[in-house]
Design a protein around this motif. Structure first.
Motif, short mmCIF file in Angstrom:
data_model
loop_
_atom_site.label_atom_id
_atom_site.label_comp_id
_atom_site.label_asym_id
_atom_site.label_seq_id
_atom_site.Cartn_x
_atom_site.Cartn_y
_atom_site.Cartn_z
N TYR A 158 0.84 -1.21 0.00
CA TYR A 158 0.00 0.00 0.00
C TYR A 158 0.87 1.26 0.00
O TYR A 158 0.57 2.24 -0.70
N LYS A 159 1.96 1.23 0.77
CA LYS A 159 2.84 2.40 0.84
C LYS A 159 3.50 2.68 -0.50
O LYS A 159 3.62 3.84 -0.91
N TRP A 160 3.93 1.64 -1.17
CA TRP A 160 4.68 1.82 -2.41
C TRP A 160 3.78 2.04 -3.62
O TRP A 160 4.12 2.81 -4.52
N ARG A 161 2.64 1.36 -3.65
CA ARG A 161 1.80 1.39 -4.85
C ARG A 161 0.46 2.10 -4.67
O ARG A 161 -0.34 2.18 -5.59
N ARG A 162 0.25 2.59 -3.45
CA ARG A 162 -0.96 3.36 -3.14
C ARG A 162 -2.24 2.61 -3.47
O ARG A 162 -3.24 3.20 -3.91
N GLN A 163 -2.21 1.32 -3.24
CA GLN A 163 -3.42 0.51 -3.38
C GLN A 163 -3.27 -0.73 -2.53
O GLN A 163 -2.15 -1.17 -2.27
N PRO A 164 -4.40 -1.26 -2.06
CA PRO A 164 -4.32 -2.44 -1.18
C PRO A 164 -3.65 -3.60 -1.88
O PRO A 164 -3.64 -3.70 -3.12
N ALA A 165 -3.07 -4.48 -1.09
CA ALA A 165 -2.45 -5.68 -1.65
C ALA A 165 -3.49 -6.53 -2.35
O ALA A 165 -4.66 -6.58 -1.93
N PRO A 166 -3.12 -7.19 -3.43
CA PRO A 166 -4.07 -8.07 -4.11
C PRO A 166 -4.46 -9.25 -3.24
O PRO A 166 -3.71 -9.63 -2.33
N GLU A 167 -5.60 -9.81 -3.49
CA GLU A 167 -6.01 -11.00 -2.74
C GLU A 167 -5.13 -12.17 -3.11
O GLU A 167 -4.80 -12.38 -4.28
N TYR A 168 -4.74 -12.92 -2.12
CA TYR A 168 -3.90 -14.08 -2.36
C TYR A 168 -4.30 -15.17 -1.38
O TYR A 168 -4.91 -14.91 -0.34
N GLN A 169 -3.94 -16.38 -1.70
CA GLN A 169 -4.26 -17.53 -0.85
C GLN A 169 -2.98 -18.02 -0.18
O GLN A 169 -1.97 -18.24 -0.85
N PHE A 170 -3.04 -18.16 1.13
CA PHE A 170 -1.88 -18.67 1.85
C PHE A 170 -1.77 -20.16 1.63
O PHE A 170 -2.69 -20.93 1.93
N ASP A 171 -0.64 -20.60 1.09
CA ASP A 171 -0.42 -22.00 0.79
C ASP A 171 0.28 -22.68 1.96
O ASP A 171 1.50 -22.60 2.10
N ALA A 172 -0.51 -23.32 2.80
CA ALA A 172 0.04 -23.94 4.01
C ALA A 172 0.82 -25.22 3.71
O ALA A 172 1.50 -25.75 4.59
N THR A 173 0.75 -25.72 2.49
CA THR A 173 1.42 -26.98 2.17
C THR A 173 2.83 -26.78 1.63
O THR A 173 3.57 -27.73 1.46
N ALA A 174 3.19 -25.52 1.36
CA ALA A 174 4.49 -25.25 0.73
C ALA A 174 5.61 -25.26 1.76
O ALA A 174 6.28 -24.27 2.00
N THR A 175 5.80 -26.40 2.40
CA THR A 175 6.88 -26.55 3.37
C THR A 175 7.77 -27.70 2.95
O THR A 175 7.39 -28.55 2.14
N LEU A 176 8.98 -27.71 3.48
CA LEU A 176 9.93 -28.77 3.16
C LEU A 176 9.61 -29.99 4.02
O LEU A 176 9.82 -29.96 5.23
#
Length: 467
Positions: A123-141
């Motif tokens: 928001y600070k850099w682009r003056r707009q809210p962050a896009p919607e994204y899905q947290f991928d809880a499976t992306a672990t080693l």
């Protein structure tokens, strides 16, 4: 869009650090937290751009320079300090008395905090809210993949990570075993020895290729993770790692020269050289010990400078030492309010001496800031559990006997005095006896007067414990 892609779009140079940190959360949470601290360090460089040149590699100093130059806002500064704190706990989970479950919870929180910061920066850099994204809880080693790479592919990096995970597990198991040793008569199984031995094996394999693993291999030899301690071989490996630029090894080698060790006699000049090198590279224990070196030389201003830097970085021992220096006005103006602040910080970060002193202030000084009787009791019980602190036993016994905590518990008070008697040094033994005599007199006075059956039972039990 998934969270990793969101990070890659916003800060492509930090995407790999984020993904590696997230990948370690499940099975190597200590490494996840250390990667988060590395990410925060790199992010300060991105935030500075070409507008600021840092005069220190220290993360705390870099955040504060950005803040003072008004290149970041207050929420960003707070978020960066929070990530720095997470990393400090990852570096020494045993010093913060964290269980493995707590460590994994903290690693997950650090990932979420990192994402929250990126949303704010978007928001600070682009003056707009962050896009919607899905947290991928499976992306672990997965642990199986790490083990496969270590065993079947002879992957040195995987071997080192596996060893670090086992070492972290062993340290936490050892702390729990030591804490429970005095609280039960049952012989508990020792798990830490097996974990230490496994860690030592994988450190020895990866030490050939990874300087950090060589340092850990030296520590394993020094402390006898898998066999009898071998101080000569351990210190030799640590010195080799120090020469290869491992700052943790440089800090420990400097400590050897500071206090004297099996292979390294006391040498203040060499201690200063190695500690300065490690401190300049950002090692907070080296900063603290460099402060101790200057303190021993009577150079109080220099001692205050380095101990203050380590304290600001979150090193609990330095925070406690800084509190003492501020209380005495050593190397600085006497400032009792700041002293109490740093004492509280040291207690919150796990320094047992600070816990005892902070509890004393909260129990005995009505003007002490942040007085909290339940917190005071918690501090004392932690100091007893993890450090077998006789002063904490005496303080808590007195508080229970006098009803300072809002209840009178003569059995608990007597049990603590009995435990203190078994652990006290000659000087403490005299104090234990005075308190035991006082509690005995209190019991003798009340016992003939009471008609309450439960109270009579408790008083007699307390008397038995004092006998």
């Amino acid at each position: 869009m998934k969270d990793a892609e969101f990070v890659r779009q916003l800060v492509p140079e930090l995407a790999q650090d984020y993904e590696e940190a997230k990948g370690y959360v499940g099975d190597v949470p200590t490494q996840a937290l250390l990667h988060i601290r590395t990410l925060a360090h790199k992010l300060t460089g991105r935030l500075a751009g070409d507008k600021l040149s840092f005069d220190s590699p220290n993360l705390y100093d870099r955040i504060e320079q950005l803040n003072q130059a008004r290149l970041i806002d207050v929420p960003t500064a707070r978020a960066l300090h929070k990530l720095r704190g997470h990393g400090n706990r990852g570096a020494h989970p045993e010093k913060y008395h964290l269980t493995r479950d707590q460590l994994q919870t903290l690693a997950n929180k650090a990932i979420r905090d990192c994402l929250s910061l990126f949303e704010h920066l978007h928001y600070k850099w682009r003056r707009q809210p962050a896009p919607e994204y899905q947290f991928d809880a499976t992306a672990t080693l997965p642990a199986k993949e790490l083990c496969y790479r270590a065993v079947m592919e002879d992957d040195a990096d995987a071997q080192y990570l596996l060893a670090m995970s086992l070492k972290s597990k062993a340290l936490m198991e050892l702390e729990q075993e030591q804490a429970l040793a005095d609280s039960t008569d049952v012989l508990l199984p020792v798990q830490s020895d097996k974990s230490f031995a496994k860690a030592a094996y994988w450190f020895s394999l990866s030490a050939v290729h990874i300087p950090e693993a060589l340092f850990e291999h030296g520590v394993a030899l020094l402390h006898g993770y898998s066999s009898a301690p071998d101080p000569f071989a351990g210190e030799q490996a640590i010195a080799e790692a120090a020469a290869k630029g491992v700052k943790e090894a440089q800090a420990l080698l400097g400590y050897f020269y500071l206090v004297g060790s099996e292979c390294h006699p006391k040498d203040e000049t060499k201690a200063q050289t190695w500690l300065q090198q490690a401190a300049d590279a950002g090692n907070i224990e080296a900063m603290s010990n460099l402060g101790v070196l200057w303190y021993q030389r009577g150079e109080m201003a220099k001692a205050h400078y380095w101990i203050c830097r380590a304290a600001r970085e979150g090193f609990a021992n330095a925070q406690y030492h800084l509190a003492l220096m501020l209380a005495r006005g050593e190397g600085c103006q006497q400032d009792l309010e700041s002293s109490e602040y740093w004492l509280a910080e040291a207690a919150e970060h796990g320094n047992l001496d600070a816990m005892v002193e902070r509890a004393r202030h909260m129990l005995n000084d009505d003007s002490a800031f942040g007085s909290d009787l339940s917190k005071a009791e918690s501090y004392l019980r932690q100091a007893i559990r993890y450090g077998h602190s006789v002063p904490a036993m005496l303080e808590l016994s007195t508080a229970l006997a006098d009803g300072v905590l809002g209840r009178i518990d003569v059995v608990g008070a007597a049990a603590l005095l009995s435990l203190a008697r078994s652990r006290a040094n000659p000087q403490e033994s005299g104090i234990v006896q005075v308190l035991a005599d006082s509690l005995q007199a209190q019991i003798d006075k009340v016992l003939p007067l009471t008609t309450d059956r439960e109270q009579t039972k408790a008083l007699k039990r307390a008397r038995e414990l004092l006998a």
